[in-house]
Design an enzyme around this catalytic site. Structure first.
Site, PDB file in Angstrom:
ATOM      1  N   TYR A 122       0.837  -1.202   0.000  1.00 20.30           N
ATOM      2  CA  TYR A 122       0.000   0.000   0.000  1.00 20.30           C
ATOM      3  C   TYR A 122       0.878   1.260   0.000  1.00 20.30           C
ATOM      4  O   TYR A 122       0.646   2.183  -0.774  1.00 20.30           O
ATOM      5  CB  TYR A 122      -0.947  -0.011   1.207  1.00 20.30           C
ATOM      6  CG  TYR A 122      -1.737   1.265   1.357  1.00 20.30           C
ATOM      7  CD1 TYR A 122      -2.760   1.577   0.474  1.00 20.30           C
ATOM      8  CD2 TYR A 122      -1.443   2.168   2.377  1.00 20.30           C
ATOM      9  CE1 TYR A 122      -3.476   2.756   0.601  1.00 20.30           C
ATOM     10  CE2 TYR A 122      -2.155   3.346   2.503  1.00 20.30           C
ATOM     11  CZ  TYR A 122      -3.168   3.638   1.616  1.00 20.30           C
ATOM     12  OH  TYR A 122      -3.864   4.810   1.741  1.00 20.30           O
ATOM     13  N   GLU A 143     -11.265   4.489   5.096  1.00 18.63           N
ATOM     14  CA  GLU A 143     -10.789   5.267   6.248  1.00 18.63           C
ATOM     15  C   GLU A 143     -11.839   5.288   7.356  1.00 18.63           C
ATOM     16  O   GLU A 143     -11.500   5.180   8.530  1.00 18.63           O
ATOM     17  CB  GLU A 143     -10.405   6.686   5.830  1.00 18.63           C
ATOM     18  CG  GLU A 143      -9.212   6.772   4.906  1.00 18.63           C
ATOM     19  CD  GLU A 143      -7.886   6.313   5.497  1.00 18.63           C
ATOM     20  OE1 GLU A 143      -7.799   6.043   6.708  1.00 18.63           O
ATOM     21  OE2 GLU A 143      -6.917   6.232   4.725  1.00 18.63           O
ATOM     22  N   TRP A 183      -4.960   0.031  10.301  1.00 16.03           N
ATOM     23  CA  TRP A 183      -4.981   0.116   8.849  1.00 16.03           C
ATOM     24  C   TRP A 183      -4.635  -1.239   8.242  1.00 16.03           C
ATOM     25  O   TRP A 183      -5.174  -1.624   7.204  1.00 16.03           O
ATOM     26  CB  TRP A 183      -4.030   1.213   8.375  1.00 16.03           C
ATOM     27  CG  TRP A 183      -4.148   1.488   6.916  1.00 16.03           C
ATOM     28  CD1 TRP A 183      -3.156   1.409   5.990  1.00 16.03           C
ATOM     29  CD2 TRP A 183      -5.320   1.886   6.190  1.00 16.03           C
ATOM     30  NE1 TRP A 183      -3.641   1.736   4.743  1.00 16.03           N
ATOM     31  CE2 TRP A 183      -4.972   2.029   4.837  1.00 16.03           C
ATOM     32  CE3 TRP A 183      -6.645   2.124   6.560  1.00 16.03           C
ATOM     33  CZ2 TRP A 183      -5.878   2.392   3.844  1.00 16.03           C
ATOM     34  CZ3 TRP A 183      -7.554   2.496   5.573  1.00 16.03           C
ATOM     35  CH2 TRP A 183      -7.170   2.626   4.245  1.00 16.03           C
TER      36      TRP A 183
END
Length: 185
Positions: free
Chosen positions: A16, A38, A46
């Site tokens: 990512y 998010e 995350w």
């Protein structure tokens, strides 16, 4: 030889970081996807979101906000039974609300992209973080955008979530100065 940002440790985080994080994005579907991801992260890591991302893409019709805007309570129940995604009723209900609000913003501004980038007049914010610095959690910009999104009826769009969103879509570049991606566009 330049390194990468210290937060990217696992394979999914490194991928990512190297391919998406802080890269400028103007694609409507991607802007919506990142807003939802998010918001899904609230209270989670995350890494957890990245590990469930493909399952969420499949479950959420590839983040097609026009389809998601039409989801109903039956679809919410179906999603709550999907073990591959984040199964939080409030977050899933917010998914539908945010899809509808996203469409409203598009109608008002011509695109969500025009709306979100208007806060910086189309300019990117390039921070100069040292490798030892912690990533900021929020900023005056994320406070401002969060306040506006909430006023428009969006859910799970607090300032900390929005700061991460701004990083995710490249409005904010928080690659540390020693990161090989710091000067990339």
């Amino acid at each position: 030889m330049k390194d990468i940002c210290k937060w990217a440790k696992t394979e999914v985080e490194i991928k990512y970081h190297n391919e998406e994080w802080c890269r400028i994005c103007h694609d409507e579907i991607k802007l919506f996807e990142m807003l939802i991801l998010e918001g899904m992260q609230a209270g989670l890591t995350w890494k957890c979101i990245l590990n469930k991302r493909e399952n969420m893409r499949e479950a959420f019709d590839n983040f097609d906000y026009k389809k998601i805007a039409k989801y109903d309570s039956k679809k919410i129940e179906e999603l709550l039974n999907n073990k591959g995604i984040i199964r939080n009723r409030r977050k899933l209900e917010a998914l539908i609300i945010n899809a509808n609000k996203f469409i409203e913003v598009q109608k008002e501004f011509g695109s969500f992209d025009k709306y979100i980038w208007s806060f910086t007049k189309g300019k990117r914010i390039n921070n100069k973080l040292k490798p030892t610095d912690d990533l900021p959690a929020r900023s005056e910009l994320s406070d401002l955008i969060s306040k506006d999104l909430i006023k428009r009826g969006f859910k799970f769009t607090g300032s900390i979530i929005i700061y991460s969103y701004l990083q995710g879509i490249g409005i904010v570049n928080d690659h540390s100065i020693n990161c090989r991606f710091h000067n990339e566009k």
